[in-house]
Motif scaffolding. Structure first.
Motif, PDB file in Angstrom:
ATOM      1  N   SER A 151       9.157  -2.335  -6.185  1.00 14.46           N
ATOM      2  CA  SER A 151       9.573  -0.998  -5.728  1.00 14.46           C
ATOM      3  C   SER A 151      11.070  -0.930  -5.428  1.00 14.46           C
ATOM      4  N   LYS A 156       5.596   4.285   1.966  1.00 14.60           N
ATOM      5  CA  LYS A 156       6.115   5.466   2.663  1.00 14.60           C
ATOM      6  C   LYS A 156       6.857   5.063   3.935  1.00 14.60           C
ATOM      7  N   SER A 203       0.838  -1.195   0.000  1.00 17.45           N
ATOM      8  CA  SER A 203       0.000   0.000   0.000  1.00 17.45           C
ATOM      9  C   SER A 203       0.876   1.250   0.000  1.00 17.45           C
ATOM     10  N   ASP A 204       0.263   2.388  -0.301  1.00 14.41           N
ATOM     11  CA  ASP A 204       1.008   3.644  -0.286  1.00 14.41           C
ATOM     12  C   ASP A 204       1.613   3.908   1.098  1.00 14.41           C
ATOM     13  N   GLN A 205       0.864   3.594   2.148  1.00 15.26           N
ATOM     14  CA  GLN A 205       1.374   3.779   3.511  1.00 15.26           C
ATOM     15  C   GLN A 205       2.568   2.875   3.776  1.00 15.26           C
TER      16      GLN A 205
END
Length: 491
Positions: free
Chosen positions: A398, A159, A154-156
């Motif tokens: 990523s 990050k 997820s984006d969280q």
């Protein structure tokens, strides 16, 4: 986190530390204006059966900075009259000093050890050669064993990972030299200084895994000084970091499938059914570990990151497959102790706490100084990585996050790997190599002038020293046999 180590798939050895004391006087002489090539190698007893010395090198070979670092070297005692051969075990980040001292009886063959002066050295940033030092071991544990509190991918989660990698990078650069100078080209220039101080016109070299890239870089920088070069477990120095990672994920996926096919024929195998069912069971197991950890007998728990490291560690050698079977059998029953032990081996972690070497931080510092996946390229690369392995792919996605906070290399120049060489190298490739897939050995043998490819049809990472056929051919090459006369296939 595993993403923080997607560049770090390399040859990791369980090493311990014992090094010569760093002399102050020689480096002071160099700082005062003495030329680095006028140094004299002073070998002194540093351990039972070994001799050690140090070499002072400029921090930047290309641009004068006025800073110098010290490189550590080792050789077997009583070998001074033998022909020197420089040895690198891989990584990047593996200690050549530890490799020679701790593994002398298993490096190559009796012929190699009886006819050559094996010289191991710690490349810059590694071991005792101005080591990259991370001051926060708890943070290091988070990077290599930690679990994000957010949904995986997820984006969280991304990050959270980016912040962790940044903090880890900061903790590894608060002391010591500017790590941008710790790159493969600078290390190759260090090798040529060692050659000169040894009084050699050409350099003989044995490089494993990443050591093949280091050797190829030396050949590109100093083509007329190439002697007998054995490059085993070859990496292709011309492909991008993203392509290399993609090849490695596919390589480990293929190796894992080969392991599972073999496992399904064994009585103790924890899988039922066919290969697809076994793969699905592992994929479901890893997905479960994204949100849950398993207990161990060591007051530590195992999540998805440590589990994948444990699996990968056992794929470097076919002889390790029984340990993987044991680890998975126990983990499926709720005990991840053996899986954790394999992960600790891969990460060079001391089970009692701390780490046995700086291989991880040196690996990422050197890897990021050499090359990196750009954020703008990640969007195209990530789907390919995920598609390369239904089991492992998503955990290496990523890759652009791997080098957050780490500098690009200084003192690098454009390299031509196709120059005419002083002597034809022998490249060794294993068809089932998971870490440096066989296609890279094929590529390297085509790139380097006059090189020949010795193919070992088998499993595992590197072959010289473990396969009788490969041993015989490499020994013939090192003895001076014409490279065109060698048998180049070991079935």
């Amino acid at each position: 986190m595993l993403r923080a180590k997607s560049l770090l798939l390399g040859s990791v050895l369980l090493l311990t530390a014992c090094y010569p004391q760093v002399p102050v006087e020689p480096i002071d002489e160099i700082r005062a204006g003495k030329d680095v090539t006028s140094q004299e190698l002073v070998w002194e007893s540093c351990d039972l059966g070994f001799e050690c010395t140090t070499v002072v090198a400029p921090l930047n070979w290309v641009v004068e900075t006025g800073e110098y670092l010290t490189l550590s070297l080792i050789r077997p005692a009583g070998s001074a009259e033998l022909a020197p051969i420089l040895v690198n075990p891989g990584g990047p980040g593996a200690s050549g000093v530890d490799f020679v001292r701790d593994n002398l009886d298993t490096i190559g063959t009796n012929f190699l050890r009886e006819n050559f002066q094996l010289i191991g050295f710690d490349p810059r940033g590694v071991g005792e050669s101005a080591p990259v030092t991370c001051v926060d071991s708890d943070l290091k544990d988070q990077v290599y064993y930690g679990q994000s509190p957010y949904e995986y991918g997820s984006d969280q989660d991304l990050k959270w990972t980016e912040d962790l990698v940044q903090r880890f990078a900061d903790s590894c650069q608060s002391v010591g030299f500017d790590v941008s100078h710790f790159n493969t080209q600078q290390s190759a220039r260090d090798m040529d200084l060692i050659r000169e101080l040894l009084g050699l016109e050409v350099l003989d070299y044995l490089g494993y895994s990443y050591g093949t890239e280091l050797g190829a870089t030396y050949a590109a920088l100093f083509p007329d000084r190439v002697g007998k070069f054995v490059l085993d477990g070859a990496a292709d120095p011309t492909i991008s970091t993203g392509e290399n990672l993609l090849n490695q994920v596919a390589g480990f996926d293929a190796a894992f499938k080969t392991y599972l096919v073999d496992c399904l024929q064994q009585a103790e195998c924890p899988f039922d059914g066919d290969l697809d069912q076994a793969l699905l069971k592992v994929a479901d197991f890893l997905e479960m570990l994204e949100t849950k950890t398993l207990p161990t007998q060591f007051d530590r728990e195992v999540g998805v990151t440590a589990a994948i490291y444990g699996i990968i560690a056992a794929l470097y050698s076919e002889e390790s497959w029984p340990y993987l079977t044991q680890a998975l059998s126990e983990a499926f029953d709720g005990d991840a102790s053996t899986l954790l032990m394999l992960a600790d081996f891969y990460n060079d972690r001391d089970p009692d706490g701390g780490y046995l070497s700086n291989i991880n931080e040196a690996n990422i510092a050197i890897g990021c100084a050499d090359s990196r996946v750009r954020f703008e390229d990640a969007a195209d690369l990530t789907p390919k990585i995920e598609a390369a392995s239904a089991v492992f792919g998503k955990y290496f996605a990523s890759p652009e996050l791997s080098c957050v906070g780490w500098p690009e290399g200084q003192g690098k120049v454009e390299l031509d790997f196709r120059q005419k060489l002083g002597y034809p190298p022998l490249v060794v490739g294993t068809t089932g190599d998971p870490a440096t897939p066989f296609v890279q050995a094929q590529a390297l043998s085509e790139i380097l002038d006059g090189a020949k490819l010795l193919t070992f049809e088998g499993e595992g990472h590197t072959a010289y020293g473990s396969n009788p056929c490969v041993n015989e051919v490499v020994d013939q090459y090192l003895s001076g046999a014409p490279i065109d006369s060698l048998k180049l296939l070991c079935p």
